[in-house]
Structure formats: structure tokens, C-alpha cells
Scaffold this motif. Structure first.
Motif, PDB file in Angstrom:
ATOM      1  N   ALA A 102     -38.834   4.616 -29.452  1.00 17.38           N
ATOM      2  CA  ALA A 102     -38.946   6.072 -29.548  1.00 17.38           C
ATOM      3  C   ALA A 102     -38.766   6.715 -28.180  1.00 17.38           C
ATOM      4  N   PRO A 103     -38.398   7.975 -28.128  1.00 20.06           N
ATOM      5  CA  PRO A 103     -38.249   8.677 -26.848  1.00 20.06           C
ATOM      6  C   PRO A 103     -39.545   8.608 -26.039  1.00 20.06           C
TER       7      PRO A 103
ATOM      8  N   ILE B  11     -38.967  -2.573 -22.169  1.00 16.25           N
ATOM      9  CA  ILE B  11     -37.910  -1.568 -22.002  1.00 16.25           C
ATOM     10  C   ILE B  11     -38.511  -0.202 -22.334  1.00 16.25           C
ATOM     11  N   GLU B  12     -38.321   0.727 -21.395  1.00 16.58           N
ATOM     12  CA  GLU B  12     -38.823   2.089 -21.569  1.00 16.58           C
ATOM     13  C   GLU B  12     -37.643   3.024 -21.851  1.00 16.58           C
ATOM     14  N   ASN B  13     -37.743   3.738 -22.945  1.00 13.05           N
ATOM     15  CA  ASN B  13     -36.719   4.726 -23.298  1.00 13.05           C
ATOM     16  C   ASN B  13     -37.078   6.048 -22.619  1.00 13.05           C
ATOM     17  N   ARG B  14     -36.299   6.425 -21.591  1.00 10.04           N
ATOM     18  CA  ARG B  14     -36.590   7.651 -20.842  1.00 10.04           C
ATOM     19  C   ARG B  14     -35.776   8.838 -21.358  1.00 10.04           C
TER      20      ARG B  14
ATOM     21  N   LYS C 292     -33.057  10.224 -13.162  1.00  7.80           N
ATOM     22  CA  LYS C 292     -32.282  10.516 -14.361  1.00  7.80           C
ATOM     23  C   LYS C 292     -31.795   9.269 -15.102  1.00  7.80           C
ATOM     24  N   LEU C 293     -32.126   8.089 -14.593  1.00  9.18           N
ATOM     25  CA  LEU C 293     -31.727   6.872 -15.303  1.00  9.18           C
ATOM     26  C   LEU C 293     -32.362   6.909 -16.690  1.00  9.18           C
ATOM     27  N   PRO C 294     -31.574   6.772 -17.769  1.00 11.21           N
ATOM     28  CA  PRO C 294     -32.105   7.001 -19.118  1.00 11.21           C
ATOM     29  C   PRO C 294     -32.976   5.867 -19.663  1.00 11.21           C
ATOM     30  N   VAL C 295     -33.012   4.756 -18.967  1.00 13.98           N
ATOM     31  CA  VAL C 295     -33.759   3.606 -19.469  1.00 13.98           C
ATOM     32  C   VAL C 295     -34.332   2.839 -18.279  1.00 13.98           C
ATOM     33  N   LYS C 296     -35.468   2.203 -18.505  1.00  9.06           N
ATOM     34  CA  LYS C 296     -36.065   1.389 -17.451  1.00  9.06           C
ATOM     35  C   LYS C 296     -36.398   0.007 -18.007  1.00  9.06           C
ATOM     36  N   VAL C 297     -35.861  -1.012 -17.363  1.00 11.59           N
ATOM     37  CA  VAL C 297     -36.186  -2.399 -17.699  1.00 11.59           C
ATOM     38  C   VAL C 297     -37.129  -2.922 -16.626  1.00 11.59           C
ATOM     39  N   SER C 298     -38.229  -3.498 -17.043  1.00 14.82           N
ATOM     40  CA  SER C 298     -39.159  -4.108 -16.086  1.00 14.82           C
ATOM     41  C   SER C 298     -39.599  -5.467 -16.624  1.00 14.82           C
ATOM     42  N   PHE C 299     -39.986  -6.344 -15.702  1.00 16.74           N
ATOM     43  CA  PHE C 299     -40.335  -7.718 -16.064  1.00 16.74           C
ATOM     44  C   PHE C 299     -41.770  -8.015 -15.641  1.00 16.74           C
TER      45      PHE C 299
ATOM     46  N   LYS D 162     -41.210  -0.733 -25.349  1.00 14.27           N
ATOM     47  CA  LYS D 162     -41.333  -1.853 -26.283  1.00 14.27           C
ATOM     48  C   LYS D 162     -41.116  -3.158 -25.520  1.00 14.27           C
ATOM     49  N   ASP D 163     -41.945  -4.164 -25.863  1.00 13.21           N
ATOM     50  CA  ASP D 163     -41.900  -5.450 -25.172  1.00 13.21           C
ATOM     51  C   ASP D 163     -40.761  -6.324 -25.673  1.00 13.21           C
ATOM     52  N   PHE D 164     -40.369  -7.279 -24.823  1.00  8.20           N
ATOM     53  CA  PHE D 164     -39.410  -8.315 -25.226  1.00  8.20           C
ATOM     54  C   PHE D 164     -39.827  -9.632 -24.562  1.00  8.20           C
ATOM     55  N   LYS D 165     -39.405 -10.717 -25.163  1.00  9.01           N
ATOM     56  CA  LYS D 165     -39.647 -12.037 -24.578  1.00  9.01           C
ATOM     57  C   LYS D 165     -38.484 -12.948 -24.940  1.00  9.01           C
ATOM     58  N   ILE D 166     -37.975 -13.651 -23.946  1.00  2.00           N
ATOM     59  CA  ILE D 166     -36.864 -14.581 -24.144  1.00  2.00           C
ATOM     60  C   ILE D 166     -37.350 -15.971 -23.740  1.00  2.00           C
ATOM     61  N   ARG D 167     -37.124 -16.944 -24.621  1.00  2.00           N
ATOM     62  CA  ARG D 167     -37.487 -18.332 -24.312  1.00  2.00           C
ATOM     63  C   ARG D 167     -36.277 -19.226 -24.526  1.00  2.00           C
ATOM     64  N   ASN D 168     -36.168 -20.238 -23.640  1.00  2.00           N
ATOM     65  CA  ASN D 168     -35.106 -21.222 -23.795  1.00  2.00           C
ATOM     66  C   ASN D 168     -35.626 -22.550 -23.251  1.00  2.00           C
ATOM     67  N   ALA D 169     -35.322 -23.646 -23.925  1.00  2.00           N
ATOM     68  CA  ALA D 169     -35.845 -24.959 -23.529  1.00  2.00           C
ATOM     69  C   ALA D 169     -35.154 -25.527 -22.292  1.00  2.00           C
TER      70      ALA D 169
END
Length: 508
Positions: A483-484, A448-451, A425-432, A488-495
Motif C-alpha cells: 500500500a502507499p 520494501i517501502e512504497n513511497r 523523491k525516490l519512489p521506493v526504498k529497499v532496506s536489508f 512489506k517484508d521479504f526473505k530469500i533463502r538458497n542452499a
């Protein structure tokens, strides 16, 4: 692997100095040195031809800074190569010739291969003389006369002429002039065969020409001549990696008995590369070794990859240990896998992958009690991944396999259902799917998956941690709208560098 750049040699950093090649007599030993019999004793006063050559070399030395020593150096060569010369003092003659050849090669108007007549040689005057080969021959005679002379003559081989031709080989290689690079490198080897630089050039030339057998042999020479000298550490490391990688590529295209033979040779090349400070190299080495044991028809011996790591995990970096744990898991050795992942966590308590894998390995080994603290730590770092909560459910499923009273069994059943429901029932899933750290900075990527049943935009706030848990910096990624039931992908960069792990605030 670190990026490798060919560098030019300089007299200041590579060569002992010019003085030994110019000396007319070997230097006296200091007071605390070995006894006289261990010194390089060279008689430069007889016979008469050697004495005359000594005077000519003295005059040449005097001309080095402000004049032209060429004539006197040619006199040394002509005198000691006279047709009727009785070679009554071969060591003295060779020493003077070695000095003259090496110094002559440093003069701007002298070619490495010259007409014999241009040097005043009267026998075979229309033929040519290779001054590099001539210098090598003369130096070798003196070196072979005694161990002390071998040590004394060593700097003769790495004087300016050798530096210039070796730099010419490197310069030609960098300009992709392969034929010239090969010629200069081989000329460099004529004079000095104990330096890795010309072998490095030849290995690169062979690789560019896809002559992989030659590339492999030259790379072996780079490793051998580098030895344990820290000045050659980068050159050696590059050669070892290139050698191992090339052998692996040859395994892929071979078949039958040849494939197995090449695989075993590649295993020998990759095995020492597991011990490294480079996390990426350690990971690649272990993964490649696993493939090679299969190619060698010896997959049952895959455990040899990580056996030394079990014995001394502190010797290996976290990348190698983590990949070795994966190998042990695939080898169906969860106890070994857990120990290897534990080695990672001792080095980096914030390794999300190690925490996840050690918990899973302990559950597979029915070690449920020890798994739970690792699950706790995993969820504190990665709280919005339903798979993590399922680990609790698996832990209680494992506990139910044991004989317990009815009350305890109900508690375990209820806990199993609780964690299973929470996961579902977790409404969202973050995976790397990427966490890379190198000299250029830190990158974290995933999806990030919108569940849930409505579109949402998420703000992912991530703290990047040092090995001691200090927050080095915080980055935020806005992801959405999603969307339900979509991702959607994400990317974080830092020097910034020095990151060991990360944690983020739970999403809803």
C-alpha cells in the motif's frame, strides 16, 4: 561457531597402540636414535619375585588373542604385592604392575574397583582396590625414573581401559546421565590427565548443573590440555567459546568490584577469539569486548579492541573487522573506523555494509574525495535506497566547508540540492536487515517501502556474488501489493554457499 558434537574415541585414532603396554622389554632404539643413556632401561630379571612376575606377564600376553590372561595377570599382581616382598627393584616392579593393571582393566569380567581378595591380595582382603588408581601409581613410578621412561610410559595411559571409560563418560553425558558422566570422567582422569576429553565432559556436567565456577575451571583445563594439537582443535575452540560466554554471563549478574574483576577476566577470554575463520564468532567477540570494557569501568580503553586490527587487518575476518569499525565509529574515531572498513573491503569488495560505513566514516573525517568512489560502488549494489544518495549530498556539504570560489560554491550547492532531491523523491526504498552465510546456505532479508501514492507490487531480482564478483546464482522475490506509504517484508533463502555479497536491479 560451528556446531559441536561429542565424539567417541577409538583406538585407531587416539591411542599409539597396544604394543608398548604389552612389551616385556623396552624396544631397542633405531640406528639413528639417541644414545643408550636416553633410553628407558628397565630390569625385569631380578629379584626373583620380579623374574617370576615377568614370566607370568609373558604367559598373559600369549593368552590375549585366543585365551584368558586373567589368572596370569592376577599372579603378577599377587606376586609383586606379597606381604614380605623386599622391593629391591622398584622400577621393574612398577613396570610389571602397570602392565598387569592396564591389561586386567581390559578384561570383560573385571571391574575398575574390585575386592582385593579377587586379585589374590592377602593383605586387607575385604577391602577394595581401585585398578585405575593402582595403574596410575605404578605408571607414575616408572615415569619419574627418567625422562626417557616418562615418554615410553605415556601410551600406557591411553590404552583400551582408558578409551572405554572415557567413551562411557561421553555416552552418559549425551544421555543426560550427569552423575554417571561425572564418575566416568573422573575415573578417566585418574589414568590420563593430559587429554581434554574428560575435562570437556566435566565442564558440560558443571554447566548443566549451573555450577559455573566449576565449569570455568574445567574449561580452562580443556584449553590447557588441548594445547596446539590439531586433533583437539574443535574441542579447544568450543571450550574457549563456552568459557568466554560463561564469564560474560557472570559479569551481567555481578556488581561492584566483583563485576569489574570478572569483566577483566572475560576480556582476557574473549580477546583471542577475535582471531578466527568464523565470521559470526569474530563479530560476537568484538561486540562483547566492547560491552566488557564498559563493565570493567575502562571504556576509555575500548580502542585496545581494534588496535591490533589496525596494525594487521589481514589477520582478521571481515565480521571482526566490520564490528571493530562500528566500535571505532562509536568511539568517535572515524579515521580508525575507515581503515577497519577498508580492511573488510580488501577481503570482500562486495560487502554492502562495509561500503556504506566506510563512506560515512570518511565523510565524518572530512575526507570527501575518498568517500565518493565508495558511494559509487555502494549504489551500484544497492540502487533503491534513498539513504545512499544522501551520502552524495553529505559529500558536497563537506566540500562547501572549504574555501572555494563563487562558481565552485554554486556547483557544490546545486549538486547538494540535486542529490538531496533525488533521495527525497525516490519512489521506493529497499532496506536489508539480514544477510547471513553459513554451511546451510545463504539468507537475505529486508523490507520494501512504497513511497509513492499508489499501491504497487515489486519484483526484486538479486544476484549473489562471489568474492571476485562472479554471479553464483540469482533469486527473485515478489513483494506486494504494498500500500502507499507502507512497507512489506521479504526473505530469500538458497542452499548454495560461497557468497560474498549481492546486488539487485533498481526498482521503480
Amino acid at each position: 561457531m560451528k556446531a559441536f558434537h561429542y565424539r567417541f574415541l577409538t583406538a585407531a585414532t587416539i591411542v599409539v597402540g597396544a604394543a608398548p603396554a604389552l612389551a616385556q622389554t623396552p624396544p631397542a632404539a633405531p640406528a639413528a636414535a639417541a644414545p643408550a643413556e636416553s633410553q628407558c632401561e628397565i630390569d625385569q630379571g631380578k629379584p626373583q619375585a620380579v623374574a617370576r612376575a615377568t614370566l607370568s606377564l609373558t604367559r598373559a600376553n600369549a593368552q590375549l588373542k585366543s585365551g584368558d590372561p586373567t589368572k596370569d595377570l592376577k599372579d603378577v599382581i599377587a606376586t609383586l604385592n606379597a606381604p614380605n616382598l623386599k622391593n629391591e627393584n622398584p622400577i621393574g616392579r612398577a613396570f610389571l604392575l602397570a602392565s598387569a593393571y592396564v591389561l586386567l582393566l581390559e578384561q570383560p569380567n573385571i571391574e575398575g574397583i574390585s575386592p582385593r581378595s579377587a586379585l589374590g591380595l592377602t593383605t586387607d582382603p575385604t577391602a577394595t582396590i581401585d585398578l585405575f588408581a593402582a595403574a596410575d601409581s605404578a605408571i607414575t613410578i616408572v615415569e619419574n625414573s627418567s625422562p626417557a621412561c616418562a615418554a615410553y610410559m605415556a601410551p600406557f595411559r591411553q590404552q583400551k581401559a582408558w578409551i572405554n571409560v572415557t567413551n562411557a563418560a561421553i555416552n552418559a553425558l549425551n544421555a543426560n546421565k550427569l552423575d554417571s558422566a561425572e564418575i566416568y570422567a573422573k575415573r578417566s582422569l585418574t589414568l590420563e590427565r593430559k587429554s581434554p576429553y574428560p575435562y570437556t565432559v566435566l565442564a558440560s556436567v558443571a554447566k548443566a548443573r549451573k555450577n559455573f565456577p566449576a565449569m570455568i575451571e574445567y574449561s580452562k583445563q580443556v584449553v590447557a590440555t588441548s594445547g596446539t594439537d590439531t586433533a583437539y582443535a574443535d574441542v579447544k575452540a568450543r571450550a574457549e567459546y563456552e568459557l568466554a560466554a560463561t564469564l560474560s554471563e557472570r559479569v551481567k549478574t555481578a556488581s561492584g568490584a566483583e563485576k569489574k574483576t570478572l569483566a577483566k577476566e572475560a576480556i582476557a577470554a574473549w580477546t583471542p577469539l577475535v582471531v578466527t575463520d568464523d565470521v559470526i564468532q569474530g563479530t560476537v567477540a568484538v561486540r562483547t569486548l566492547q560491552e566488557l570494557y564498559v563493565a570493567a569501568g575502562d571504556s576509555a580503553q575500548t580502542g585496545q579492541i581494534y588496535a591490533p586490527m589496525l596494525a594487521n587487518p589481514a589477520k582478521y575476518n571481515e565480521g571482526a573487522l566490520l564490528q571493530a569499525g562500528v566500535v571505532a565509529s562509536q568511539f568517535k574515531r572515524p579515521e580508525d573506523a575507515a581503515r577497519l572498513f577498508e580492511g573488510v573491503i580488501k577481503k570482500n569488495p562486495y560487502s554492502r555494509d562495509a561500503l556504506n560505513n566506510i563512506a560515512a566514516s570518511m565523510l565524518q573525517a572530512n575526507d570527501t574525495e575518498r568517500a565518493v568512489p565508495y558511494i559509487d560502488k555502494l549504489i551500484s549494489l544497492d540502487p533503491s535506497n534513498p539513504d545512499n544518495y544522501m551520502l552524495y549530498a553529505f559529500a558536497y556539504a563537506g566540500k562547501l566547508k572549504k574555501k572555494v570560489d563563487a562558481k565552485t560554491q554554486k556547483t557544490y550547492n546545486d549538486s547538494l540540492m540535486y542529490w538531496n532531491t533525488k533521495s527525497e523523491k525516490l519512489p521506493v526504498k529497499v532496506s536489508f536487515n539480514e544477510f547471513s552465510r553459513n554451511t546451510e546456505g545463504t539468507t537475505l532479508a529486508g523490507e520494501i517501502e512504497n513511497r509513492s501514492t499508489t499501491a504497487k507490487t515489486y519484483t526484486l531480482s538479486v544476484e549473489f556474488l562471489s568474492p571476485t564478483g562472479e554471479v553464483l546464482f540469482t533469486e527473485t522475490a515478489t513483494v506486494g501489493p504494498v500500500a502507499p506509504k507502507a512497507k512489506k517484508d521479504f526473505k530469500i533463502r538458497n542452499a548454495k554457499t560461497g557468497v560474498a555479497g549481492y546486488r539487485y536491479k533498481p526498482l521503480t
